[in-house]
Scaffold this motif. Structure first.
Motif, PDB file in Angstrom:
ATOM      1  N   ILE A  76     -22.946  -1.257   4.216  1.00  0.00           N
ATOM      2  CA  ILE A  76     -23.107  -0.013   3.444  1.00  0.00           C
ATOM      3  C   ILE A  76     -23.171  -0.319   1.942  1.00  0.00           C
ATOM      4  O   ILE A  76     -24.012   0.215   1.217  1.00  0.00           O
ATOM      5  N   GLN A  89     -20.217   7.538   4.649  1.00  0.00           N
ATOM      6  CA  GLN A  89     -21.229   6.629   5.194  1.00  0.00           C
ATOM      7  C   GLN A  89     -20.645   5.774   6.327  1.00  0.00           C
ATOM      8  O   GLN A  89     -21.277   5.597   7.361  1.00  0.00           O
ATOM      9  N   ALA A 140     -21.596   5.760  10.232  1.00  0.00           N
ATOM     10  CA  ALA A 140     -22.026   4.532  10.895  1.00  0.00           C
ATOM     11  C   ALA A 140     -21.198   4.236  12.151  1.00  0.00           C
ATOM     12  O   ALA A 140     -21.715   3.670  13.108  1.00  0.00           O
TER      13      ALA A 140
END
Lengths: 483, 478
Positions: free
Chosen positions: B429, B454, B458
């Motif tokens: 990331i 994020q 994920a």
């Protein structure tokens, strides 16, 4: 045959000398002949009675009969009997077909007895002359100008006129004993709680008690054996061991102590009744009894106390007759209150209304303490009088009524004078004691005189013994009116 | 002027006997009209009442639970009045000598505990029902309810407002269910109350003139009726008027109380001892027997929950409000362990209570059993799943998709706790978002949540939040 004892009838039935159908039919025929004039029965249903007689005959044929199997018995119209119109002498229940059996009826059914019909009575058992019945007055078989007494006047007249070998009655203030005395038959009111009140239409619950009315003490003992016993549907029914009320009938009376309350031989007692009672007491002395004078000092209070308590209970007991669910309902009314008022105004007779009004009054706010509560206290004093008296004697004796039967119409407009005719019987109900009346002769006018025997609590067997021994020595109980 | 509100409640609790108080007819609710009314209920001539022992026992149980005096002799009295659904023309009740006298219950309003004294509790029979609809101007009478056993519980005027009145009613409602003497069903009329309401200037002792509001069959109606009535009375007095003592009716449609009958119109009930029922005698042995059957009562349970499980007073109060909820909670704790009691409490009071309410279900009919909820609590405790994922698991359990383990397995919801795996994801990331990294490092701290988001995206939310947090902080710091 019409003067046979229950034992004799039972023997004839058992020996197949007569069938229950024949016996029942013969009484139904006598009712058909005599009842239009005497009016002792409100409802006779030959078909129903004969059906029961046929069932009894089958039991007898199978050798399964008991002492009352197949014997027709007239039922006071205060006992609910399934399928029978049960009116309690009132227009209010003029159309009421009972959907269930009273405990007393059930017991007679189990014994195989035949319901001979429903006898006339003062409306809701309120009266001492049978004149308050919606279904007309009953005549005294000894003298058709005279009342038969009340409230069990129909039963008394039916037995006296031999329209029935025996009958049931109920006694709230003398309603078995007074008519028994006035018609020359034998009747016993047991100790309160001995006979179930379930299905016996209530007048004054704390005083009402059913009992037998018959020709003799021996018959009464046999009937009481069937009627008495614990019933779990009546919370005031007493759970006691089963008794044979005939067990002591044969006992001699040597040493029996008879208490004579001086208050029962005082002012108000008619001289001819006094003489007849004295003669009976003399007979008892011959049988070996001793006499002691006793006192029941609160006797005078019993009538006022009774006429507070009985109407109080009645005013509430009779509230259910409102035209809503069964019984009479006024044909026209404009609203609910109007329906209540008209139904009760039209459905109840004058004496019932008078007592409902008295009862409502004495229970009202502001009057309860002065009347109802005071009367309850005095009730205990009256009972205490008897408890004290029974320390001195085995049974108490005196006149059942102050006079012989009065004339029809004589007291109907004077309720207080009517109430006073129960002066000797009411205290027994207030105390819950057993009391009975046996015929002991006739007054100056040829009308019967009754001797009252009051026993201690559960003293029924003793009283019946005392009465039976007298009836073995005399034949007053076998005298029949000429009809 | 400041006013003080004074309220006393009369609660009618229908006792949960199979048969009626004075007859053998069944008490079950909802039968066709007049099919559960026998000769005694119809008040046919000659019938007599016989006391139902089960009703007596329940009344005694209540008396013992509130620390009242059980009268060894109590008396049934007749309350006389005419009404078409009152078959005898009188109601059998208790007047001068009730079976239960005195006692008290403790209520909680907010954080404040208060003791409310009970005047008495007496046995009586219910009347039938008058039906005014569907009879073309006539009235139908249904006597199924006639002679149903009631315990009338009368409080002292110790309640000071609608909140206390409702708290008292709710506490009593819970208590009778704990004792298993009343089903508490308010829609069916098994628990209903009359409120005696008056007001007086604050600081004075003399009671004001009261009005009785009849037949309040929900807590909300009780609250609304009292509040309306208080305002009405204060307005009258402040305008120089006087309160007339009367019986009033609460109209829930209009949200107001209305006069039903004045004191002058009040019935003279002509109470007197019922001669058909002897004074009721209660033996010591009977009381001892009943004492043995008393369950743990709400107040004791509340204390124990606080003591044993370290719950707050508030949590303990909520969890013991109903016997069923308390039993459910205890079962969860039994399975999940006392160390997880707080988590169990949160789940029972939070997601479970919410789902029950949403689907209008009683806890007894919960699609998620206590054992299954315990399974979920355990998986949170051992870090198999996060609290957030747990909500998803709970919803799946609610939909009947199996127990927590099966759902976690089937949906692959197991938490990622492998440091290496999480680091790898973070590295990816950071590499993909150089601009954000630069901004973050130049002091824009808020962007931390962007990276968290994020990472969660994920891992489909499966990364252990604490680990993720710590590792991300390290990595971003460089």
């Amino acid at each position: 045959m019409i003067n046979s004892s229950l034992k004799q009838l039972a023997a004839q039935l058992a020996a197949k000398k007569i069938s229950s159908r024949e016996l029942t039919q013969s009484y139904l025929s006598r009712i058909e002949t005599l009842n239009p004039d005497l009016n002792a029965f409100i409802t006779v249903d030959a078909e129903k009675s004969l059906m029961q007689a046929d069932a009894a005959d089958k039991l007898l044929a199978a050798g399964l009969g008991g002492v009352l199997t197949g014997i027709p018995i007239a039922q006071k119209d205060i006992f609910c009997a399934q399928g029978w119109r049960t009116t309690c002498g009132s227009k209010m229940l003029g159309n009421f077909i009972a959907p269930y059996d009273a405990n007393v009826i059930e017991r007679f059914n189990v014994a195989g007895a035949v319901n001979l019909g429903k006898t006339n009575m003062d409306e809701f058992a309120m009266g001492s002359s049978n004149e308050t019945s919606h279904f007309g007055k009953v005549k005294n078989p000894w003298d058709k100008l005279a009342v038969p007494g009340g409230s069990s006047g129909g039963s008394a007249a039916a037995v006296a006129a031999r329209m029935a070998p025996a009958a049931t009655g109920t006694d709230t203030g003398g309603s078995i004993r007074q008519p028994a005395a006035l018609t020359g038959i034998t009747g016993i009111k047991p100790t309160y709680g001995v006979v179930s009140r379930y299905g016996m239409i209530a007048f004054a619950s704390s005083l009402d008690q059913g009992g037998p009315m018959a020709k003799s003490a021996e018959d009464c003992a046999l009937l009481l054996n069937t009627m008495a016993g614990f019933d779990n549907r009546d919370s005031t029914s007493l759970d006691r061991p089963v008794e044979d009320y005939a067990r002591d009938l044969a006992q001699p009376l040597n040493g029996l102590k008879i208490g004579l309350p001086k208050e029962y031989f005082a002012e108000g007692l008619a001289p001819d009744v006094a003489q007849t009672i004295e003669a009976a007491i003399t007979e008892y002395k011959k049988l070996g009894a001793q006499v002691v004078e006793i006192s029941l000092p609160n006797t005078q209070l019993s009538i006022p106390v009774y006429y507070v308590l009985a109407p109080a209970e009645a005013s509430s007991n009779l509230a259910r007759y409102d035209g809503v669910r069964y019984g009479y309902r006024a044909p026209e009314y404009k609203d609910l209150t109007d329906m209540y008022k008209k139904t009760r105004a039209q459905g109840f007779g004058a004496e019932v209304k008078r007592r409902i009004l008295i009862g409502t009054y004495v229970l009202s706010a502001g009057y309860y303490d002065a009347y109802y509560l005071k009367a309850q206290k005095l009730r205990r004093l009256i009972a205490q009088d008897f408890t004290d008296a029974f320390k001195l004697c085995d049974v108490i004796m005196g006149p059942t009524t102050p006079t012989t039967a009065f004339n029809l119409g004589e007291k109907s407009d004077d309720p207080v004078s009517m109430y006073l005719s129960d002066i000797y019987t009411i205290a027994v109900n207030l105390a819950g004691l057993p009391g009975m009346s046996i015929p002991v002769g006739f007054g100056a006018n040829g009308r019967p005189v009754g001797l009252q025997i009051i026993g201690n609590y559960f003293g029924e067997a003793k009283m019946l013994n005392v009465a039976h021994q007298y009836q073995l020595a005399t034949d007053w109980h076998q005298r029949m009116p000429i009809l | 002027m400041q006013w003080e509100v004074v309220i006393g409640l009369e609660v009618h609790a229908q006792l949960s006997t199979q048969s009626k108080i004075f007859s053998g007819a069944a008490t079950a609710y909802g039968a066709a009209p007049n099919t559960q009314a026998c000769a005694v209920d119809l008040a046919l001539p000659g019938v007599l009442p016989v006391m139902n022992k089960g009703a007596t026992e329940r009344a005694i149980k209540f008396g013992l639970a509130v620390g009242a005096k059980i009268n060894r002799t109590s008396v049934f009295a007749r309350k006389n009045y005419f009404y078409p659904d009152l078959p005898k023309g009188y109601q059998i009740s208790q007047f001068e000598l009730p079976i239960v006298e005195g006692g008290s219950i403790t209520i909680q309003v907010g954080d404040v505990e208060k003791t409310i004294r009970i005047t008495r509790a007496h046995l009586e029979e219910d009347a039938g029902k008058s039906l005014h609809e569907d009879f073309h101007g006539m009235t139908g009478i249904d006597l199924n309810r006639a002679s149903t056993p009631l315990l009338e519980i009368v409080s002292e005027p110790d309640l000071r407002g609608s909140a206390e009145a409702v708290a008292y009613a709710k506490t009593l409602h819970s208590l009778v269910q704990y004792l298993d003497i009343c089903d508490g069903n308010m829609q069916e009329g098994s628990f209903r109350c009359d409120a005696n309401v008056s007001v007086r200037p604050l600081g004075t002792d003399k009671l004001g003139t009261r009005c009785e509001i009849k037949n309040l069959n929900s807590f909300r109606f009780l609250e609304r009726a009292v509040e309306y009535e208080v305002v009405r009375q204060i307005e009258i007095i402040e305008a120089g008027g006087k309160i007339a003592q009367e019986t009033r009716l609460y109209d829930s449609d209009k949200d107001e109380t209305r006069s039903m009958r004045s004191k002058e119109e009040a019935f003279d009930y002509r109470y007197f001892p019922d001669p058909d029922l002897l004074p009721m005698k209660i033996s010591e042995a009977m009381i001892e027997e009943i004492q043995k059957t008393l369950p743990e009562l709400p107040q004791a349970k509340r204390g124990r929950f606080m003591r044993e499980f370290g719950l707050s007073s508030y949590d303990a109060n909520v969890l013991t409000a109903s016997k069923a909820m308390a039993a459910y909670f205890e079962q969860v704790v039994n399975q999940a362990g006392a160390a997880n009691a707080k988590s169990a409490a949160n789940w029972v009071m939070g997601d479970l209570a919410g789902a029950l309410k949403r689907d209008n279900l009683e806890i007894a009919h919960s699609p998620v059993s206590a054992d299954r909820l315990a399974g979920l609590v355990k998986r949170i405790a051992d870090n198999t799943i996060s609290s957030k994922i747990a909500k998803e698991v709970f919803e799946a359990m609610w939909q009947g998709e199996g127990d927590a383990d099966a759902i976690i397995e089937a949906k692959g919801l197991k938490q990622i706790t492998d440091t290496g795996a999480i680091e790898k994801i973070i590295d990816g990331i950071i590499a993909a978002n150089p601009d954000q990294l630069a901004q973050y490092r130049s002091g824009k701290d808020k962007l931390f949540s962007f990276f968290i988001g994020q990472a969660m995206k994920a891992t489909q939310g499966k990364a252990n939040p604490q680990q993720l947090n710590d590792l991300l902080k390290q990595k971003l710091a460089g």
